[in-house]
Motif scaffolding. Structure first.
Motif, mmCIF file in Angstrom:
data_model
loop_
_atom_site.group_PDB
_atom_site.id
_atom_site.type_symbol
_atom_site.label_atom_id
_atom_site.label_comp_id
_atom_site.label_asym_id
_atom_site.label_seq_id
_atom_site.Cartn_x
_atom_site.Cartn_y
_atom_site.Cartn_z
ATOM 1 N N LEU A 72 0.938 -1.160 0.050
ATOM 2 C CA LEU A 72 -0.011 0.054 -0.083
ATOM 3 C C LEU A 72 0.851 1.270 0.185
ATOM 4 C CD1 LEU A 72 -2.847 -0.820 2.492
ATOM 5 C CD2 LEU A 72 -2.740 -1.350 0.038
ATOM 6 N N ARG A 73 1.988 1.060 0.588
ATOM 7 C CA ARG A 73 2.994 2.231 0.747
ATOM 8 C C ARG A 73 3.557 2.625 -0.595
ATOM 9 N NH1 ARG A 73 7.204 4.061 4.477
ATOM 10 N NH2 ARG A 73 8.480 2.894 2.910
ATOM 11 N N LEU A 74 3.827 1.620 -1.455
ATOM 12 C CA LEU A 74 4.505 1.774 -2.738
ATOM 13 C C LEU A 74 3.384 2.133 -3.446
ATOM 14 C CD1 LEU A 74 6.462 -1.729 -3.150
ATOM 15 C CD2 LEU A 74 7.118 0.695 -3.139
ATOM 16 N N LEU A 75 2.182 1.801 -3.461
ATOM 17 C CA LEU A 75 0.990 2.394 -4.235
ATOM 18 C C LEU A 75 0.725 3.935 -4.063
ATOM 19 C CD1 LEU A 75 -1.314 2.446 -6.104
ATOM 20 C CD2 LEU A 75 -2.749 1.799 -4.356
ATOM 21 N N ARG A 76 0.937 4.244 -2.620
ATOM 22 C CA ARG A 76 0.577 5.704 -2.236
ATOM 23 C C ARG A 76 1.966 6.552 -2.888
ATOM 24 N NH1 ARG A 76 1.405 7.072 4.138
ATOM 25 N NH2 ARG A 76 3.536 6.392 3.732
ATOM 26 N N LYS A 77 2.938 6.028 -2.909
ATOM 27 C CA LYS A 77 4.270 6.782 -3.194
ATOM 28 C C LYS A 77 4.188 7.034 -4.702
ATOM 29 C CE LYS A 77 8.488 7.936 -3.327
ATOM 30 N NZ LYS A 77 8.205 9.355 -3.652
ATOM 31 N N GLU A 78 3.570 6.036 -5.690
ATOM 32 C CA GLU A 78 3.476 6.071 -6.894
ATOM 33 C C GLU A 78 2.274 7.229 -7.352
ATOM 34 O OE1 GLU A 78 1.642 2.868 -9.509
ATOM 35 O OE2 GLU A 78 3.410 1.847 -8.510
ATOM 36 N N ILE A 79 1.217 7.195 -6.552
ATOM 37 C CA ILE A 79 0.118 7.962 -6.727
ATOM 38 C C ILE A 79 0.517 9.553 -6.354
ATOM 39 C CG2 ILE A 79 -1.975 9.121 -5.967
ATOM 40 C CD1 ILE A 79 -2.696 6.063 -5.397
ATOM 41 N N ALA A 80 1.513 9.493 -5.307
ATOM 42 C CA ALA A 80 2.134 10.982 -4.757
ATOM 43 C C ALA A 80 2.666 11.650 -5.791
ATOM 44 C CB ALA A 80 2.632 10.793 -3.452
ATOM 45 N N ASP A 81 3.739 10.698 -6.273
ATOM 46 C CA ASP A 81 4.611 11.114 -7.244
ATOM 47 C C ASP A 81 3.805 11.706 -8.703
ATOM 48 O OD1 ASP A 81 6.700 10.633 -5.795
ATOM 49 O OD2 ASP A 81 7.445 8.755 -6.899
ATOM 50 N N GLN A 82 2.849 10.851 -8.950
ATOM 51 C CA GLN A 82 2.272 11.554 -10.139
ATOM 52 C C GLN A 82 1.338 12.531 -9.882
ATOM 53 O OE1 GLN A 82 -1.061 8.493 -11.155
ATOM 54 N NE2 GLN A 82 0.608 7.369 -12.060
ATOM 55 N N ASP A 83 0.834 12.931 -8.709
ATOM 56 C CA ASP A 83 0.087 14.068 -8.230
ATOM 57 C C ASP A 83 1.115 15.389 -7.861
ATOM 58 O OD1 ASP A 83 -1.974 12.682 -8.798
ATOM 59 O OD2 ASP A 83 -3.002 12.417 -7.160
ATOM 60 N N VAL B 271 -1.880 11.883 0.390
ATOM 61 C CA VAL B 271 -2.684 10.991 0.060
ATOM 62 C C VAL B 271 -3.432 10.159 0.977
ATOM 63 C CG1 VAL B 271 -2.850 9.041 -1.604
ATOM 64 C CG2 VAL B 271 -1.167 10.721 -2.247
ATOM 65 N N PHE B 272 -2.680 9.565 1.597
ATOM 66 C CA PHE B 272 -3.372 8.978 2.898
ATOM 67 C C PHE B 272 -2.273 9.042 3.995
ATOM 68 C CE2 PHE B 272 -6.326 6.203 0.095
ATOM 69 C CZ PHE B 272 -7.090 6.936 0.759
ATOM 70 N N SER B 273 -2.473 8.988 5.171
ATOM 71 C CA SER B 273 -1.855 9.132 6.345
ATOM 72 C C SER B 273 -1.259 7.673 6.654
ATOM 73 C CB SER B 273 -2.113 9.692 7.601
ATOM 74 O OG SER B 273 -3.119 8.859 8.055
ATOM 75 N N GLY C 233 -10.060 8.253 7.673
ATOM 76 C CA GLY C 233 -8.976 9.006 6.738
ATOM 77 C C GLY C 233 -9.346 8.757 5.292
ATOM 78 N N VAL C 234 -10.510 8.122 5.232
ATOM 79 C CA VAL C 234 -10.885 7.811 3.753
ATOM 80 C C VAL C 234 -12.354 8.553 3.786
ATOM 81 C CG1 VAL C 234 -11.323 6.334 2.048
ATOM 82 C CG2 VAL C 234 -9.904 5.665 3.708
#
Ligand code: ADP
Ligand code: MG
Ligand code: ZN
Length: 692
Positions: free
Chosen positions: A527-538, A545-547, A570-571
């Motif tokens: 989940l952390r990796l996904l969060r990182k991906e999204i964060a980089d994109q945005d 993105v999420f805590s 948080g969602v």
């Protein structure tokens, strides 16, 4: 009525169930049209206190924020919630600036963030004058006061400026650090009544304070860090040189680490800081130059490699851990020599004698912190002269001392008498060599091998002896004086030990892991990796993105549909729409690998009745019961009243006594018909009478 709406926003936008301490009071004060002041600890949730009224009230809310980096974060966060916000500062291009000013004039924004200096700008003021403003919020409001530690004159002059243009809106002030003088000052300036001041104190339950004494610091790091591999942390060191050294050591050991100090160019500093904020590295090693304006919420530990200058600085730096409310560690590594450097800094400073004396006094309190046997956060709060009285926290290293204490009186006597025989003229290194019985040439040179204490501790390693000497210094049996080259001298406490009047007990501090066992670390990592991906994109920091707290809840509750994902802290709706499905996809994959009984348990834990779970999963209710019992035996908790009441339990136990065996059938024959096999099984398992 208004408050109900506020609560709805809390749930729909932010995905939080309840207000935190103080939030409701502040929000309702503002909604009632009264100026307010909130004093809440770091991570206490001050932003919500102006964000929710800003959404509810008509007009644009102006948020005064001292730092550009903070503004961007806040605005990014609001955007992920679908709220119209922007900031105006010197980092904008001309076009961006024009565009934002135009939108501002049209009343498009719910929020604009500005630095206080913006109010010196006439164009800005002319727009403000015509704008409908819902309120003005002073974040980090202690900057208003000369008594505060970050006084900014332009913070103070805002009100005057607004008075000048005859346009003073409702005011909200927020801060985490305010002495009584500062509070008074803020109240006067912003015209805030006593009953509109909400003070929740500074205590932060999620922080576990630890003091590590008499241990080799480097060893401590290399023990601690591997256990916290995927967690963000800050290591504070007192000098640039030490920062460089620790940084190099960590890199060599394969830890992803950034570094930060005033000796680096601005570019390098920014780049290193961003690496840390964006989770490209886990650790940052830094001097106290680092941290202002860092709102990173998922810092899991702050380690001080050496003694801070005073409690104020310590609490502020340590407090950068755990803004998201998750358990976090604040660790201070202490050894007796550590006080030299702060003393040196004080000596070198340009303060006058009176101020120097004050700094020494503050340092003394800091050193005493390292010697207290009492609850550590309580010590800190008492230092701030809080009126509130606190209980022991129950989880700092003093509250949880468990490591076995061993009597080291004999060893202490040996060391102390060795120091005496060496005529209190040498440092720790040589003393350890003598005790070890080393053939070092310095030992020979000073003819120390003839001392009666020579070699008396030869069964210990030189390093163990050195550590023990450090412990004796930390515990104030020895002092190292104020000279540049520390020399061991006996203290009055030492005399008692030598005369057999006092004992010396020592305990190795063990750090208890804060990581909770119920979070699947593999999933968390995914989940952390996904969060990182999204964060980089945005192009936002990951925690926007999420805590971490949200990711952990996702791991714990494994929601597989929208309805259940919205229940996660948080969602909110907007965030679900933006990212929800991507996260659900990973979780669904994961939970399809889950053992069947745990899937049932999860549904049960979400509050579904057994009947419904059976229907959802398309199996018999009995099967679900079997699943839940199995989960129970694996340590999950279930509510037995879903299966049996006291009376049934009594009857079955009686029958069990009669048959004497944990078999279902003979028991079933003895009890009345309403009691079915599932109930019998429930009673036996609840009473630990059945193994499988
Ligand atoms: P502060 O400005 O007081 O240091 P923030 O406003 O940055 O704190 O909030 C700290 C963290 O707490 C953020 O991650 C925020 O989302 C979270 N938070 C705030 N209010 C709540 C709440 N009512 N329930 C759960 N989490 C909250
Ligand atoms: Mg804040
Ligand atoms: Zn405690």
């Amino acid at each position: 009525m208004q408050l109900a709406k506020a609560k709805q926003i809390l749930q729909d936008y932010y995905g939080f169930d309840d207000f935190r301490n103080g939030q409701k009071e502040l929000i309702s004060t503002i909604l009632a049209g009264q100026n307010a002041l909130g004093i809440m600890p770091t991570g206490g949730g001050k932003s919500l206190c102006y964000q929710i009224p800003g959404v509810l009230l008509n007009g644009t809310a102006i948020i005064i924020s001292p730092l550009i980096s903070l503004m961007k974060d806040q605005v990014d966060s609001l955007h992920t919630l679908g709220i119209k916000a922007t900031y105006i500062n010197s980092s904008l291009t001309n076009d961006e600036y024009e565009e934002r000013m135009n939108l501002l004039r049209e009343g498009y924004f719910d929020f604009i963030y500005v630095a206080p200096e913006r109010f010196d700008n006439h164009y800005f003021l002319s727009i403000i004058q015509q704008l409908q403003i819902s309120f003005i919020a002073f974040d980090e409001a202690h900057c208003i006061s000369q008594w505060g530690h970050d006084f900014r004159p332009s913070y103070r002059s805002i009100i005057q400026t607004l008075e000048h243009i005859n346009h003073i809106p409702l005011r909200l002030a927020l801060t985490a650090t305010a002495t009584p003088e500062v509070v008074c000052d803020i109240q006067n300036l912003l015209n805030i009544d006593d009953q509109s001041v909400v003070n929740t104190g500074f205590y932060r339950d999620n922080l576990s304070f630890h003091l590590v004494k008499g241990q080799n610091k480097q060893d401590f790091l290399f023990n601690y860090l591997p256990d916290h591999k995927h967690e963000s942390g800050i290591i504070y060191a007192p000098t640039r040189k030490l920062v460089d050294t620790i940084h190099a050591q960590l890199i060599k050991k394969g830890f992803r680490t950034a570094y930060y100090h005033a000796g680096l160019s601005e570019d390098v500093r920014r780049q290193q800081q961003n690496k840390f904020i964006n989770d490209e590295v886990e650790i940052i090693v830094a001097t106290n130059a680092f941290g202002m304006g860092i709102d990173k919420s998922n810092v899991r530990f702050v380690i001080h490699y050496s003694l801070p200058m005073n409690i104020e600085a310590y609490y502020q730096e340590a407090g950068r851990a755990g803004r998201d409310g998750e358990p976090s560690d604040c660790i201070l590594l202490f050894s007796g020599q550590d006080s030299h450097l702060p003393k040196f800094f004080i000596e070198q400073s340009e303060l006058d004698e009176e101020k120097k004396a004050l700094e020494y006094k503050k340092l003394r309190s800091m050193i005493n912190y390292c010697h207290t046997d009492n609850c550590l956060p309580k010590y800190i709060l008492n230092y701030f002269e809080e009126q509130n009285s606190y209980d022991d926290c129950g989880h700092c290293s003093n509250c949880t001392k468990t490591g076995e204490k061993v009597d080291r009186t004999r060893d202490a006597q040996i060391v102390l008498s060795c120091v005496m025989r060496m005529e209190q003229r040498f440092g720790t290194g040589l003393t350890a060599k003598v005790l070890k019985g080393s053939k070092d040439k310095k030992v020979k040179q000073f003819q120390l091998e003839n001392l009666s204490t020579y070699g008396l501790m030869k069964h210990q390693t030189e390093k163990e002896i050195t550590d023990f000497i450090h412990f004796l210094v930390a515990e104030d049996y020895l002092t190292t004086g104020d000279q540049r080259f520390p020399i061991l001298k006996l203290t009055s406490k030492a005399a008692d030990v030598l005369k057999n009047k006092a004992e010396v007990w020592m305990r190795q501090t063990e750090i208890q892991q804060t990581e909770e066992a119920d979070v699947d670390s593999q999933l968390f990592e995914q989940l952390r990796l996904l969060r990182k991906e999204i964060a980089d994109q945005d192009n936002v920091p990951p925690y926007v993105v999420f805590s971490d707290a949200t990711l952990k809840e996702l791991c714990r509750y494994l929601p597989t549909d929208k309805e259940n994902m919205l229940k996660i802290k948080g969602v909110g709706l907007k965030k679900f729409d933006s990212y929800g499905e991507q996260f659900l996809e990973i979780i669904r994959l994961k939970s399809s690998n889950q053992p069947s009984h745990l899937i049932s348990y999860q549904l049960y834990d979400e509050g579904n009745p057994i009947e419904l779970i059976a229907k959802k999963r398309n199996v018999q209710e009995q099967t679900i019961a079997t699943h839940l019992f199995k989960a129970y035996q694996e340590g999950y908790s279930i509510d037995w009243s879903d299966f049996i009441d006291d009376e049934v339990e009594e009857v079955v136990l009686e029958a069990y006594q009669t048959t004497g065996e944990p078999y279902l059938k003979p028991i079933k024959e003895l009890v009345h018909d309403e009691i079915d096999y599932t109930m019998i099984k429930a009673v036996l398992i609840k009473n630990d009478l059945l193994d499988d």
